[in-house]
Write an enzyme that holds these catalytic residues in place. Structure first.
Site, mmCIF file in Angstrom:
data_model
loop_
_atom_site.group_PDB
_atom_site.id
_atom_site.type_symbol
_atom_site.label_atom_id
_atom_site.label_comp_id
_atom_site.label_asym_id
_atom_site.label_seq_id
_atom_site.Cartn_x
_atom_site.Cartn_y
_atom_site.Cartn_z
ATOM 1 C CE LYS A 52 -3.858 -2.452 2.111
ATOM 2 N NZ LYS A 52 -4.664 -2.777 3.320
ATOM 3 C CD GLN A 96 -3.642 -4.448 6.369
ATOM 4 O OE1 GLN A 96 -3.783 -3.380 5.785
ATOM 5 N NE2 GLN A 96 -4.011 -5.589 5.835
ATOM 6 C CG ASP A 119 -9.596 -0.289 4.890
ATOM 7 O OD1 ASP A 119 -9.229 -0.691 3.769
ATOM 8 O OD2 ASP A 119 -8.940 -0.447 5.936
HETATM 9 N N1 GUN Z 1 -7.021 -7.039 6.042
HETATM 10 C C1 GUN Z 1 -7.341 -7.765 4.932
HETATM 11 N N2 GUN Z 1 -7.864 -6.952 3.985
HETATM 12 C C2 GUN Z 1 -7.872 -5.713 4.499
HETATM 13 C C3 GUN Z 1 -8.279 -4.454 3.976
HETATM 14 O O1 GUN Z 1 -8.777 -4.308 2.863
HETATM 15 N N3 GUN Z 1 -8.106 -3.387 4.815
HETATM 16 C C4 GUN Z 1 -7.594 -3.510 6.072
HETATM 17 N N4 GUN Z 1 -7.490 -2.413 6.803
HETATM 18 N N5 GUN Z 1 -7.206 -4.670 6.577
HETATM 19 C C5 GUN Z 1 -7.345 -5.760 5.784
#
Ligand code: GUN
Length: 293
Positions: A52, A96, A119
């Site tokens: 990211k 996350q 998100d």
């Molecule tokens: N863990 C797995 N997929 C995601 C996501 O799209 N965003 C976040 N914040 N955590 C995750």
């Protein structure tokens, strides 16, 4: 059979975003700024967050990575969320997941200002999505919609089976595919661990979204000829031939299912890269104040 190249599409989308960011900066606007909170050292989370941050660079965004050890208290994490909510330089941020067991993920998600929730996990964004209002849409389902759109895959009136009912993928995917839009207008069935006759459900599907996290679950005898198969699985399985000691395994038995499909996504290189570029798109929208003022 056509392979859906998520990596190539994601590269293209990021270039499109970078061009928009360059135009914004040219006009004197600030670069969109994404912050990411990473708690602990889960291998998958480390990889995703690093990807990211890298994608932010490609798109021309500012990014900030905030790390905590896994013994952080829920209150300390909530305090950091409040700080980011109130930081005018931060356009959007993510925490996350998964979080350590002693922290209630829902408390954290609900503490995020929905206007910075890139998100799309906050109940306000989830609710707005379900009734078709402008909002941040969660990244994986939105990335899949973008793949369907860019490959010109017909969804109107199609029977779609979603395997898995998670808040992050299965449920929002069902919402998006059933809505009045293109892609959309599907007849959707959501299957899960208590579904009877999963095989029969799948065999009737024109589109299958496999998102239950069980490597190789979807076999050739569960798929009808000409189906579209989207594989969301990314389970790490031990593989001594890899330097890392593991490989990513999808939920689809790719070698036997692919020959029956009209379109199929590989793992890796299918849905995964699109998830990250959907987050980038949400960050751009946050920077532009395009959804919420
Ligand atoms: N863990 C797995 N997929 C995601 C996501 O799209 N965003 C976040 N914040 N955590 C995750």
């Amino acid at each position: 059979m056509q392979l859906i190249d998520g990596k190539a599409v994601a590269g293209q989308v990021k270039q499109e975003i970078a061009a928009k960011v360059a135009a914004m900066v040219e006009k004197g606007m600030k670069r969109p700024h994404l912050a990411a909170i990473l708690v602990g050292h889960d291998g998958g989370s480390e990889t995703y967050v690093a990807a990211k941050v890298k994608a932010c660079e490609v798109c021309g965004f500012k990014s900030t990575l905030i790390r905590f050890e896994s013994d952080i208290t829920e209150q300390e994490l909530l305090d950091k969320v409040a700080e980011l909510n109130n930081d005018p330089d931060v356009d959007g941020f993510i925490v996350q997941l998964p979080l350590p067991r002693h922290i209630n993920e829902q408390h954290v998600i609900e503490a995020i200002d929905y206007r910075k929730d890139v998100d799309g996990f906050h109940p306000i964004n989830v609710g707005r999505m379900s009734i078709g209002l402008p909002c941040f849409i969660s990244a994986t389902p939105n990335g899949i919609m973008e793949l369907l759109r860019r490959y010109g895959i017909e969804t109107c009136g199609k029977k779609c089976v979603i395997l898995g009912r998670s808040n992050i993928v299965g449920k929002p995917m069902a919402t998006l595919l059933m809505q009045k839009s293109n892609p959309g207008d599907c007849t959707v069935t959501v299957c899960h661990s208590h579904t009877m006759n999963i095989k029969e459900e799948c065999r009737q599907a024109d589109i299958i979204i496999a998102a239950m996290g069980q490597p190789g679950f979807l076999k050739a005898d569960m798929v009808k000829e000409g189906a579209v198969v989207i594989d969301v699985g990314t389970t790490r399985v031990p593989d001594t031939s890899k330097k890392s000691g593991f490989r990513l395994s999808g939920d689809v038995q790719f070698d036997e299912v692919a020959p029956k499909c009209s379109f199929i996504t590989p793992v890796p290189g299918g849905v995964g890269p699109m998830t990250i570029c959907s987050l980038m798109n949400n960050t751009l929208l946050a920077g532009q104040k395009a959804i919420y003022k």
